[in-house]
Write an enzyme that holds these catalytic residues in place. Structure first.
Site, short mmCIF file in Angstrom:
data_model
loop_
_atom_site.label_atom_id
_atom_site.label_comp_id
_atom_site.label_asym_id
_atom_site.label_seq_id
_atom_site.Cartn_x
_atom_site.Cartn_y
_atom_site.Cartn_z
N ARG A 59 -56.75 44.74 -56.33
CA ARG A 59 -58.06 44.23 -55.88
C ARG A 59 -58.33 42.94 -56.63
O ARG A 59 -58.43 42.95 -57.86
CB ARG A 59 -59.17 45.24 -56.12
N ILE A 80 -61.84 57.27 -58.40
CA ILE A 80 -61.87 56.49 -59.65
C ILE A 80 -61.22 57.21 -60.82
O ILE A 80 -61.12 56.66 -61.91
CB ILE A 80 -63.33 56.12 -60.03
N HIS A 81 -60.81 58.46 -60.59
CA HIS A 81 -60.26 59.26 -61.69
C HIS A 81 -59.09 60.08 -61.14
O HIS A 81 -59.18 60.62 -60.03
CB HIS A 81 -61.36 60.18 -62.24
N GLU A 135 -69.45 45.58 -48.03
CA GLU A 135 -70.33 46.10 -49.07
C GLU A 135 -71.58 45.26 -49.30
O GLU A 135 -72.22 45.34 -50.34
CB GLU A 135 -69.58 46.34 -50.39
N ASP A 175 -60.37 69.17 -21.81
CA ASP A 175 -59.88 68.18 -20.84
C ASP A 175 -59.31 67.00 -21.63
O ASP A 175 -59.02 67.15 -22.82
CB ASP A 175 -60.95 67.79 -19.79
N TYR A 188 -58.44 53.67 -58.05
CA TYR A 188 -58.62 52.45 -58.84
C TYR A 188 -58.10 52.64 -60.25
O TYR A 188 -58.38 53.66 -60.89
CB TYR A 188 -60.10 52.09 -58.96
N ASP A 220 -71.99 48.85 -54.13
CA ASP A 220 -72.51 47.50 -53.96
C ASP A 220 -73.45 47.44 -52.76
O ASP A 220 -74.47 46.75 -52.80
CB ASP A 220 -71.35 46.51 -53.77
C1 LIG Z 1 -68.15 52.12 -57.60
C2 LIG Z 1 -67.72 50.76 -57.49
C3 LIG Z 1 -66.32 50.39 -57.86
O1 LIG Z 1 -65.99 49.28 -57.81
S1 LIG Z 1 -65.24 51.62 -58.31
C4 LIG Z 1 -63.88 50.78 -58.97
C5 LIG Z 1 -64.12 50.20 -60.34
N1 LIG Z 1 -64.14 51.20 -61.33
C6 LIG Z 1 -63.02 51.70 -61.89
O2 LIG Z 1 -61.94 51.25 -61.61
C7 LIG Z 1 -63.14 52.84 -62.85
C8 LIG Z 1 -61.89 53.65 -62.92
N2 LIG Z 1 -62.05 54.82 -63.73
C9 LIG Z 1 -62.12 54.78 -65.06
O3 LIG Z 1 -62.07 53.71 -65.69
C10 LIG Z 1 -62.22 56.07 -65.79
O4 LIG Z 1 -61.84 57.14 -64.98
C11 LIG Z 1 -63.61 56.42 -66.40
C12 LIG Z 1 -64.62 56.70 -65.31
C13 LIG Z 1 -64.11 55.28 -67.29
C14 LIG Z 1 -63.44 57.69 -67.24
O5 LIG Z 1 -62.37 57.43 -68.14
P1 LIG Z 1 -61.98 58.41 -69.32
O6 LIG Z 1 -63.18 58.60 -70.17
O7 LIG Z 1 -60.75 57.88 -69.95
O8 LIG Z 1 -61.68 59.76 -68.51
P2 LIG Z 1 -60.87 61.02 -69.01
O9 LIG Z 1 -60.89 61.17 -70.48
O10 LIG Z 1 -61.35 62.16 -68.21
O11 LIG Z 1 -59.39 60.67 -68.51
C15 LIG Z 1 -58.35 61.62 -68.56
C16 LIG Z 1 -57.01 60.88 -68.55
O12 LIG Z 1 -56.91 60.16 -67.31
C17 LIG Z 1 -56.77 58.77 -67.57
N3 LIG Z 1 -57.56 58.05 -66.56
C18 LIG Z 1 -58.89 58.14 -66.34
N4 LIG Z 1 -59.24 57.38 -65.32
C19 LIG Z 1 -58.11 56.78 -64.87
C20 LIG Z 1 -57.83 55.88 -63.82
N5 LIG Z 1 -58.79 55.41 -63.02
N6 LIG Z 1 -56.57 55.50 -63.62
C21 LIG Z 1 -55.57 55.96 -64.42
N7 LIG Z 1 -55.76 56.81 -65.45
C22 LIG Z 1 -57.03 57.21 -65.65
C23 LIG Z 1 -57.35 58.55 -68.97
O13 LIG Z 1 -56.80 57.41 -69.54
C24 LIG Z 1 -56.93 59.83 -69.67
O14 LIG Z 1 -55.57 59.72 -70.00
P3 LIG Z 1 -54.94 60.57 -71.25
O15 LIG Z 1 -55.04 62.00 -70.84
O16 LIG Z 1 -55.80 60.24 -72.43
O17 LIG Z 1 -53.53 60.07 -71.37
O1 LIG Z 2 -66.44 48.57 -54.61
C1 LIG Z 2 -66.90 49.63 -54.34
C2 LIG Z 2 -68.32 49.86 -54.30
O2 LIG Z 2 -68.70 51.01 -54.02
O3 LIG Z 2 -69.08 48.92 -54.54
MG LIG Z 3 -67.99 47.05 -54.92
#
Ligand SMILES: CCC(=O)SCCNC(=O)CCNC(=O)[C@H](O)C(C)(C)COP(=O)(O)OP(=O)(O)OC[C@H]1O[C@@H](n2cnc3c(N)ncnc32)[C@H](O)[C@@H]1OP(=O)(O)O
Ligand SMILES: O=CC(=O)O
Ligand SMILES: [Mg+2]
Length: 360
Positions: free
Chosen positions: A113, A292-293, A188, A340, A52, A226
């Site tokens: 999404r 997510i990361h 979900e 088998d 994501y 969810d």
């Molecule tokens: C569970 C239910 C769901 O619906 S899940 C889907 C919805 N949630 C998401 O999409 C969250 C996606 N993830 C994120 O927003 C971030 O990873 C979170 C968790 C906030 C952490 O971010 P941050 O504090 O920047 O992490 P970091 O410093 O360790 O990041 C290191 C480098 O990687 C990048 N990064 C991080 N996450 C992503 C990602 N998902 N996609 C693309 N790039 C990502 C950061 O920007 C950071 O980059 P840089 O090294 O500073 O250039």
């Molecule tokens: O959309 C993902 C979830 O875990 O909720």
């Molecule tokens: Mg969800």
């Protein structure tokens, strides 16, 4: 302790070794034979790690080109704050309008999404995401400018599927010769789990009969977080509270030959815990996992790639099976185990995954 870079290196070395294996004559011969004889051997693109990226975050969006993830999902739903929804749509639209890497991908590497069906947010998502700017369309094929795959969250009823198809069809009605739009629905909610069969059957029959195969149901995603909220469960590391839902979703998806993507591991710094949960999901039959990361991608892709030992086991078993069939034995011993027909099918499953990964 091995550093993250060291682990990534180990992983790459292992993958090169698999590639060598894959190129070996024996595998090609076997897999070609399997593919041509076996109607169920449908090899589509891999979806081991599904990453994501919040659509509103420009910096994170630049990472979609550097990740190894099989699939990137640019998010307009829960990863985006309500007051940033419009910005997320515009940024993603802009990528389809301007970036050749996104435009040229024909399957599902770059997906979106949208918000849940039957909401104003989803109507707006469809209106913006599937509407290239007219001056850009003049010099480009429409198929390059549209998402090839969308993820549709919180799908709980067949009515939502009908709404989605109607809205998409309406938005796309002026374009000819569109390539199929791949779809993943999320399971979900508790009611979504109860209605699963109905949702799948509706999506398959509508897309084939009413919409002339314009849409392709590619699979389901398990929205564990969810789902936990909906059933009022407490999330645990071993995910015991989700066992029934995971297994039911796998059985239904496999019954209809669909992909099925496992839950998110939100404790993103715990790579060992992630590995354990990825391997568990892979053993259960999931085809991939949401991440997510970027730091989670390699662990996840590796867990959903058959190991060298598993590939060797499968190849040896298939050869042994062939020989025993010719000599009239349906059951025989291989590496100390009774083998088998079901074991042959399991061995073929391993090669199917290898074929998918090879396509990437
Ligand atoms: C569970 C239910 C769901 O619906 S899940 C889907 C919805 N949630 C998401 O999409 C969250 C996606 N993830 C994120 O927003 C971030 O990873 C979170 C968790 C906030 C952490 O971010 P941050 O504090 O920047 O992490 P970091 O410093 O360790 O990041 C290191 C480098 O990687 C990048 N990064 C991080 N996450 C992503 C990602 N998902 N996609 C693309 N790039 C990502 C950061 O920007 C950071 O980059 P840089 O090294 O500073 O250039
Ligand atoms: O959309 C993902 C979830 O875990 O909720
Ligand atoms: Mg969800």
């Amino acid at each position: 302790m091995i550093s993250f870079r060291g682990k990534a290196h180990q992983f790459l070395t292992q993958i090169s070794f698999y590639r060598f294996q894959l190129e070996s004559k024996r595998l090609l011969h076997l897999s070609n034979r399997l593919c041509s004889n076996d109607a169920s051997f449908r090899v589509s693109y891999p979806t081991r790690a599904v990453l994501y990226v919040p659509g509103s975050d420009s910096k994170k969006l630049t990472k979609i080109f550097t990740t190894n993830a099989d699939c990137v999902v640019m998010d307009c739903e829960d990863g985006v704050a309500l007051n940033k929804k419009a910005e997320a749509r515009e940024k993603i639209r802009n990528l389809y309008d301007t970036d050749e890497r996104v435009q040229n991908n024909t399957e599902g590497k770059f997906a979106v999404r949208i918000n849940p069906a039957e909401t104003d947010l989803a109507s707006e998502d469809i209106k913006i995401l599937f509407n290239p700017k007219s001056d850009i369309l003049k010099n480009n094929s429409i198929n390059n400018l549209l998402p090839k795959c969308i993820f549709v969250p919180k799908t709980s009823t067949s009515q939502e599927v009908k709404w989605l198809f109607e809205n998409l069809n309406n938005q796309l009605k002026n374009y000819d010769d569109l390539i199929k739009l791949n779809l993943f629905f999320y399971m979900e909610t508790a009611i979504g789990l109860i209605n699963l069969n109905d949702i799948i059957k509706t999506a398959l029959s509508l897309s084939k009969d009413k919409y002339n195969s314009k849409f392709n149901l590619e699979g389901f995603v398990f929205g564990s977080d969810d789902f936990c909220a909906d059933i009022e469960a407490t999330r645990t590391k071993d995910a015991f509270e989700l066992t029934y839902a995971r297994q039911k979703l796998i059985a239904y998806c496999k019954g209809y030959k669909l992909k099925v993507i496992d839950m998110v591991y939100i404790d993103f710094k715990d790579l060992e815990g992630l590995r354990v949960q990825c391997e568990q999901g892979s053993r259960m039959g999931f085809t991939g996992k949401q991440v997510i990361h970027p730091g989670q991608v390699d662990v996840c892709q590796q867990a959903f790639t058959p190991s060298k030992e598993r590939i060797d086991w499968a190849l040896g078993l298939i050869e042994a099976f062939d020989q025993h069939q010719k000599s009239g034995a349906g059951a025989f011993t291989y590496k100390g185990q009774m083998i088998d027909m079901p074991s042959l099918l399991q061995a073929k499953n391993i090669l199917k995954i290898v074929e998918k990964v090879k396509k990437n």
